[in-house]
Design an enzyme around this catalytic site. Structure first.
Site, mmCIF file in Angstrom:
data_model
loop_
_atom_site.group_PDB
_atom_site.id
_atom_site.type_symbol
_atom_site.label_atom_id
_atom_site.label_comp_id
_atom_site.label_asym_id
_atom_site.label_seq_id
_atom_site.Cartn_x
_atom_site.Cartn_y
_atom_site.Cartn_z
ATOM 1 N N HIS A 48 0.865 -1.185 0.000
ATOM 2 C CA HIS A 48 0.000 0.000 0.000
ATOM 3 C C HIS A 48 0.896 1.228 0.000
ATOM 4 O O HIS A 48 1.621 1.476 0.964
ATOM 5 C CB HIS A 48 -0.902 -0.028 1.238
ATOM 6 C CG HIS A 48 -1.925 1.056 1.294
ATOM 7 N ND1 HIS A 48 -2.904 1.077 2.264
ATOM 8 C CD2 HIS A 48 -2.148 2.162 0.541
ATOM 9 C CE1 HIS A 48 -3.671 2.142 2.107
ATOM 10 N NE2 HIS A 48 -3.224 2.824 1.060
ATOM 11 N N LEU A 111 -3.189 9.586 -3.742
ATOM 12 C CA LEU A 111 -3.581 8.411 -4.513
ATOM 13 C C LEU A 111 -3.166 7.174 -3.742
ATOM 14 O O LEU A 111 -1.987 7.000 -3.424
ATOM 15 C CB LEU A 111 -2.901 8.422 -5.889
ATOM 16 C CG LEU A 111 -3.111 7.182 -6.756
ATOM 17 C CD1 LEU A 111 -4.579 7.020 -7.152
ATOM 18 C CD2 LEU A 111 -2.221 7.245 -7.995
ATOM 19 N N HIS A 112 -4.151 6.324 -3.436
ATOM 20 C CA HIS A 112 -3.865 5.035 -2.820
ATOM 21 C C HIS A 112 -3.487 4.071 -3.931
ATOM 22 O O HIS A 112 -4.216 3.933 -4.924
ATOM 23 C CB HIS A 112 -5.105 4.489 -2.102
ATOM 24 C CG HIS A 112 -5.469 5.247 -0.873
ATOM 25 N ND1 HIS A 112 -4.948 4.940 0.366
ATOM 26 C CD2 HIS A 112 -6.300 6.303 -0.690
ATOM 27 C CE1 HIS A 112 -5.451 5.770 1.270
ATOM 28 N NE2 HIS A 112 -6.279 6.603 0.648
ATOM 29 N N CYS A 113 -2.367 3.376 -3.763
ATOM 30 C CA CYS A 113 -1.884 2.401 -4.736
ATOM 31 C C CYS A 113 -1.738 1.067 -4.004
ATOM 32 O O CYS A 113 -0.970 0.976 -3.040
ATOM 33 C CB CYS A 113 -0.535 2.829 -5.296
ATOM 34 S SG CYS A 113 -0.514 4.508 -5.955
#
Length: 154
Positions: A48, A111-113
């Site tokens: 994450h 931005l969550h990746c």
């Protein structure tokens, strides 16, 4: 765009390289003139990563249909994709998205990746876009809202 309040913004501190008293320094996975990226301190998935602009932009609602904001979101996504390929090359699926107010935990665009799987059922629900509860949006949906045709992201 509303006036940005950066006082006590933890992500602004990270972007500037400031470590708050009592906290460990943040490990940056990426840094350039417009973005920084780092591991999430409470990962919701196998991997994450957060990608944030150096400039304080509070939320997706503060982005305008301008070329500069479209380029920023595209750059955020490209960096996130590159980092997940580097740090989780064997993951079967990647997932990207932005929280929508009032569901964002930090008022600084991020931005969550994710390299899946998610760590729990709750995380999967929290980070999956839903039409009936619009609290998480894909980069593709955001770019479409900013004036870019759908189908370019993810």
């Amino acid at each position: 765009m509303r006036v940005a309040k950066t006082i006590n913004c933890i992500f602004c501190d990270i972007a500037k390289g400031v470590t708050r008293p009592g906290r460990e320094p943040t490990t940056l996975l990426h840094k350039d003139d417009s973005l920084v990226a780092f591991p999430d301190i409470r990962p919701a998935a196998f991997k994450h990563i957060q990608v944030i602009p150096v400039e304080h932009i509070p939320t997706v609602n503060d982005l305008t249909p301008s070329e500069s904001h479209r380029q920023l979101v595209e750059h955020m996504l490209a960096v996130g994709q590159k980092l997940l390929r580097e740090h989780a090359p064997d993951a079967k699926e990647y997932h990207f998205g932005f929280h929508r107010p009032p569901f964002n935990s930090v008022d600084h665009l991020h931005l969550h990746c994710f390299a899946l799987p998610f760590n729990s059922w709750w995380h999967q629900q929290k980070y999956t876009p839903r039409h009936f509860i619009p609290f998480f949006m894909t980069p593709d949906a955001l770019l479409e809202r900013l004036g870019k045709p759908a189908g370019i992201a993810e």
